[in-house]
Structures are given as C-alpha cells and as structure tokens.
Design an enzyme around this catalytic site. Structure first.
Site, short mmCIF file in Angstrom:
data_model
loop_
_atom_site.label_atom_id
_atom_site.label_comp_id
_atom_site.label_asym_id
_atom_site.label_seq_id
_atom_site.Cartn_x
_atom_site.Cartn_y
_atom_site.Cartn_z
N GLU A 121 76.77 116.21 17.64
CA GLU A 121 77.74 115.30 18.25
C GLU A 121 79.18 115.78 18.11
O GLU A 121 80.05 115.08 17.62
CB GLU A 121 77.58 113.89 17.66
CG GLU A 121 76.23 113.28 18.01
CD GLU A 121 76.04 111.90 17.44
OE1 GLU A 121 75.70 110.98 18.21
OE2 GLU A 121 76.21 111.72 16.21
N GLU B 171 67.16 113.06 18.69
CA GLU B 171 67.08 111.77 18.01
C GLU B 171 66.48 110.77 18.98
O GLU B 171 66.89 110.72 20.15
CB GLU B 171 68.46 111.28 17.55
CG GLU B 171 69.11 112.15 16.49
CD GLU B 171 70.52 111.68 16.13
OE1 GLU B 171 70.85 110.51 16.39
OE2 GLU B 171 71.28 112.50 15.57
#
Length: 672
Positions: free
Chosen positions: A119, A187
C-alpha cells in the site's frame, strides 16, 4: 492455487518476544488446517520462519519492509505527495531494503515470490525495485499490489494483485477478453470478529478459473495484548485499553485464530474451503462418486478414504478403501454399499473423509485432511396424531392449558407462552418473545447495519398484540396471536401454537414485513431457562458455530457441548454460537430437558447471555454473572459476511430482505 494467510510477528503476552516454539505452533496449525501459503505482511519475518516453511512445506511471499499508506488516497491519479513514488532521494533506500531481504532470504526454497511492499501507491522507484529482483533472481516472480492504483507502474508486478475485491469482480476479471496477468488477492476475507463468511465463493472461483491463483486471508492471528484490570482480572486488550489516543479499537482482532493461539470457528471454515479433494455424487444410493485430486504433487494413495452411513445420527455402516488418483486428476469410485442400506423413513447422511495413512510430523495419527457429506433422502417430519385429554381454562389475564403431566399458560396481554410446567418442573425462566435482531458483529457495525436496520431492534422490544384467538379441537388446542410491529409502514406477524395432549407445542411464526423496510437481521423467537440447563445435544451442523454463509465446515451429526462453550471469545463480544441445519436440539438439565424440533430444520443457539448483554460489553470480562440460559430459535439469521469489515454488506443470497413474507415452524416438547 495459493490458499494462504497473512502473518505478522506477534505475541499476545506483553513483553515476551515471539519464540521458535510460537512459530512452530503457528505453522503446525496452518498445515493442519490446509493453509499452503503465507505472505509476510508487511515486512520480512524472523529468519527461523523461513526455515520452518522450507521444512513444513509452505509457499511464501516475502515482502519488503515498506508501507506508506498515509501519503496517498484511494482514487488518486498522480504521484503528488506519495512516498517513495519517483523521488530520487528514496531510490537508494528502497533498493537497500530489497537487497537486505534478498541477500538474507534468497536460499529458502519456500519463497516463490518477492513482494515490493504494501500500500505505497506507485512510481518509478517500484520499477527499479522490480528490476533489482529480476536482475539478481530471474527465477522468482515479483508481486506488488500498488500497480492496481497507479497503472503507469504496471510493469512492477508479474501478477494482478488486489485487496478485498468481491467474487463478482473476480469473475469480471477472469472473463475479460484479451491477455491478462495471473490474479491473486494479496488480502481478502477480512476476518474481524465473527466473520469469514462466503469464503467458499472465493475458493470455488479459484478452482473454476485458472487465471485466479488464490489469495491470502487477512489475517492469521488476532493482534491483542495480555493485560489486567485493577482487580487483577486478565484479559486480551486492544486499542484504547491503555489510555492511548488515537487508536483503532478492536480493528486488529481480525485473525482466524485468537491472540492467545486458540482456534476459532472461522479456522474450521478455512480448512474446509481450502481442502484439496473434491467429491461429487453420481448415485448416492449406489455409492458411486467422482473424486478430484486437486493436489499438485500428492497422490490420493497416500490417504485412506473412510466412509460411513448414519440414519439421523445413528451409525448404520462404515468402510474404507484406498483410491490411487494422481495429482490434478479425477476418477469415478464405487464404495460398494450393500443393497437396501438406505431407510426411506429416515434421513441418511453419507460422510466421506480422507485420513493420512502415515502420521505426518505436524499432526496426530489419522489426521483428517478433507471431508464431504451427502444427505439422502430429505428428512420428512411426520406429525403423529396424539390421543389424550386437554383442559382449557379461560381466566381473566391468561389462558391455562392442562394435560396429564403438564400445564402451560399464555398471557392475554402478550399472546405468547409464559409458563410451561412438566411433571412439576418449570421450563421457562422468562416468557417467549419475538426477535428480529442479533448482537451486532464487527462487520455489521462496519456496514452500519446497526443504523440502517435499527427499526428491527425496536421491533424486538415494542411489538403490540392485536388479537388472540383460542380454538379447542378434539385432540389439540390452537392459539393464534396476531402482532403489530412498530415499523413504518407497519409490519404484521403471527404466532400459532398448537398444543397436543403429550405436552408438545407446535409453533408457527409468520412474518409479513412492511414494504420498503431495511434488511432484517434475524427472524425468530427466544426465551430464557434457568441456569440448571447447562448442556446441549443437537442433530445438525457442528460441532462449532455455523452461519448461513459460513457452514461448509459444519458436519451433520449428533453433537454435544455445554452452554458456556457456545460463546466464542471474539476480541469484542458479539453475535456467537449459532447452529445451522438443526433437525433437533435438546437443552438438558440434571433431571429433565427441553427438546426443540425443526419442521424440518431451524437455526438455533443457547447462550448464557442476552443480545443486549453481548452488545453492551466491550470485553468478555465485563459480561455479567449469568443465572440463565437464553434459547434462540430462528427461521433465518443473516450471514456474517467478510469481504471486508468497513462497509461491505453480506452477500444478497445470505440477507433477509423485507420484500417478501417468511414462515417457519418448530415443536417444543419435554425430552424423554
């Protein structure tokens, strides 16, 4: 297919470093529950972890220590303010991190993918990191999810990688024409609190589409710290419990095992969805099936196939054999039942399990790696005619019905059962009450169900009796109560109770929601019994809790447990203990018990706490001392969801929409 979890270095005991024994415990659990891959989020793990993954056989995505989540926003199109982006002053730093991880870990065969971090958006620095790994190690793949947010950096990843995308979005990617990269979910299935619903929908897609290469559940273990109250009570603490601010509350309670290393019901679902053997029926009564070996390297000859046939929980026949099916192949198999083994009058369940022939070093003897069940025929509930005398007394405030060894009361003001005495023993600690709510889960709060559907919480406490009708028949007494719920527009619901001379009460609950109302969390009734009833026996799915969208792992059988064991220790108390596919459930005391029978099935749970008590407690130690058990019988309870915990709704097929009528029934009677 990567059937994985994300893993942090973490231990619940404050001040104690993660030990080798802790890591062995974690990896042993992963192997026992069919997990085959780990992503080291969001930094490289302890060196010993990779040795264990080499030894135990887990695929690893090794991730560079890089996360700059706060420097960019979703939907951003430029590199403005991002770090490291394309900033030259960061290039040597990120390449040094790549080199440190690579040189330390490069000789571990368990590592199949290098990850550039987490991220941190995109930019030229990620292209340089990618080039570093490809130059030094062209044999391994490189992963980076950030290219999804910044497509000019698309060449920095060998695969398409996203977080928390719905199954529908995966299907769209798989069916999109043209060249496309292999896809993983780095994820997915955010497992906060009572969660991990509809996991099976993802794993089915992984099998259906070659381009969908699996995913990593967020995450493996709850993150919480062992703490004590002022009076010395030990508990697992989360954000805010140490007086700190800001914090994220219990948001880090998102593992499939608890912070102290104990197994959650969610992990059983992971094992069932991640298993590598599929069984499909050709003819159940003849024992003919197709078995698909989804292992990449292991023949099914390494396992013993054990089957059994049970008639409503009672064993009829069992057998075993070995099937030699090569990796990624399927074959037709016959179990050679004797003729006429199926009894038409009873539901029969065929259970097929696969057990390790040789005891693996990471599991006990005869470890089960896969199971499948088939039901034939569907259970038929027969309503038998009951002879005997019933007496009805029409009193000022209640109806009293007396039989040979029982009596019951229905209050005229509430229209529901308020007393049920059998052989001098009162079963009810509180009257029956209607229920359309559940103790909110973390996912419910994230999706704001507690706000959108709050009218159903109010309806569970403020319904009004409109009419009660009692009809005496030759062998039964019918009591019909019609209620109005405080919704706008008004919702009506009725409860019909048919009492027979053997003390049985058949309950039919019919709900007609008002048009345009929000989703209904649950449709059912509940009552309390005193705390002498502490044991449960049920025929249905178990032994752990199951939900509408999380029941692949539930085995249909006769299960036993205590009431206290029904409370899952989620980091924050919430909905817990539900059982799907319940044919019957007995709530047992020392001298007698109450039997609840589905017509044909129900959802049911028995807890020491009410919904309000669970919702009001922020930690388990705050739950009150209980002198009761709360019995909940639902026709439906919505699924728990799990795509994410910050807005994703439960999938439509597991929601209770208020645009249709609902009706279910069950019978309560004293157990023999």
């Amino acid at each position: 297919v990567l059937k994985g979890v994300n893993r942090h270095e973490f231990d619940a005991d404050r001040g104690r470093a993660v030990t080798v024994d802790d890591m062995i415990k974690d990896i042993t659990i992963m192997k026992q529950y069919n997990i085959n891959a780990v992503r080291t989020s969001h930094y490289p793990n302890h060196p010993k972890w990779y040795e264990l993954c080499d030894q135990y056989g887990l695929y690893v995505i090794d991730e560079v220590n890089l996360e700059t989540h706060g420097t960019w926003r979703y939907g951003q199109e430029t590199l403005e303010n991002t770090v490291p982006g394309s900033r030259p002053e960061w290039t040597e730093n990120v390449l040094d991190r790549c080199q440190s991880m690579y040189e330390r870990d490069k000789n571990h065969p368990s590592i199949i993918i290098w990850s550039l971090g987490n991220e941190s958006f995109g930019g030229d620095n990620f292209l340089k990191m990618y080039d570093y790994f490809k130059k030094n190690d062209p044999t391994r793949l490189v992963h980076y999810e950030g290219v999804f947010h910044y497509r000019p950096s698309d060449a920095a990843s060998d695969m398409e990688s996203t977080m928390y995308r719905s199954p529908q979005e995966l299907v769209q990617y798989a069916n999109h024409p043209g060249e496309k990269k292999p896809y993983i979910l780095c994820e997915y299935s955010h497992s906060m609190g009572n969660s991990t619903g509809n996991l099976h929908k993802y794993t089915q897609l992984f099998d259906q589409y070659d381009v969908l290469q699996g995913g990593f559940i967020w995450d493996f273990k709850d993150q919480a710290l062992r703490h004590q109250t002022k009076d010395g009570t030990s508990y697992l603490a989360y954000g805010g419990d140490f007086g700190e601010s800001p914090h994220d509350g219990n948001f880090a309670g998102d593992g499939v095992i608890y912070a102290d290393g104990t197994i959650s019901a969610k992990l059983h679902e992971v094992k069932a969805c991640y298993q590598n053997i599929d069984v499909e029926p050709i003819d159940i009564q003849k024992g003919e099936y197709v078995i698909y070996n989804k292992h990449l390297f292991t023949s099914l000859s390494d396992y013993e196939l054990v089957w059994k046939i049970e008639a409503e929980g009672e064993l009829q026949l069992t057998g075993s054999l070995t099937v030699d099916i090569k990796p990624l192949e399927k074959a037709q198999v016959s179990l050679h039942y004797p003729e006429n083994i199926f009894i038409k009058e009873k539901e029969q369940v065929v259970t097929i399990v696969f057990l390790c022939k040789e005891n693996p070093f990471w599991a006990e003897e005869k470890h089960e790696i896969a199971f499948t069940q088939f039901v034939d025929p569907k259970r038929v509930v027969h309503n038998k005619k009951v002879d005997g005398q019933l007496q009805l007394e029409d009193k000022e405030s209640e109806y009293v019905i007396n039989g040979e060894q029982f009596s019951m009361k229905v209050e005229k003001g509430t229209g529901l059962l308020s007393s049920y005495v059998v052989k001098g023993k009162e079963f009810l600690h509180s009257p029956l009450r209607l229920n359309f709510w559940r103790a909110m889960t973390d996912n419910d709060r994230g999706a704001k169900l507690d706000e959108h559907s709050k009218v159903w919480r109010e309806a569970s406490y403020r319904y009004k009796l409109d009419e009660i009708t009692v009809v005496e028949k030759s062998n039964a007494i019918h009591i019909m109560s019609l209620f109005e719920l405080p919704t706008n527009p008004v919702t009506t619901t009725s409860v019909t109770m048919i009492v027979t001379a053997d003390g049985a009460i058949n309950v039919t609950h019919d709900l007609q929601p008002g048009e345009g109302l929000p989703d209904i969390p649950a449709i059912g009734v509940e009552w309390e019994m005193d705390d002498s009833y502490r044991d449960l026996v049920w025929y249905g799915k178990g032994p752990h809790e199951t939900y509408w969208d999380r029941q692949v792992s539930g085995k249909i059988a006769i299960h036993q447990a205590t009431v206290d064991e029904q409370v899952e220790p989620y980091l924050k108390p919430q909905e817990t203990g539900n059982k799907c596919g319940v044919r019957w459930m007995e709530v047992k005391g020392e001298e007698n018990g109450l039997l609840i029978e589905g017509n044909p099935t129900i959802e049911a749970k028995v807890l020491p706490y009410t919904k309000a008590e669970l919702e009001e407690a922020s930690h388990h130690y705050q739950l009150p001392s209980s002198n009761k058990v709360v019995v909940s019988v639902n026709g439906w309870q919505m699924g728990v969801g799990g795509d994410d915990s910050w807005g994703a709704q439960t999938h439509p097929e597991y929601r209770i929409f208020a645009n249709r009528n609902y009706c279910y029934s069950f019978t309560i009677r004293p157990s023999k």
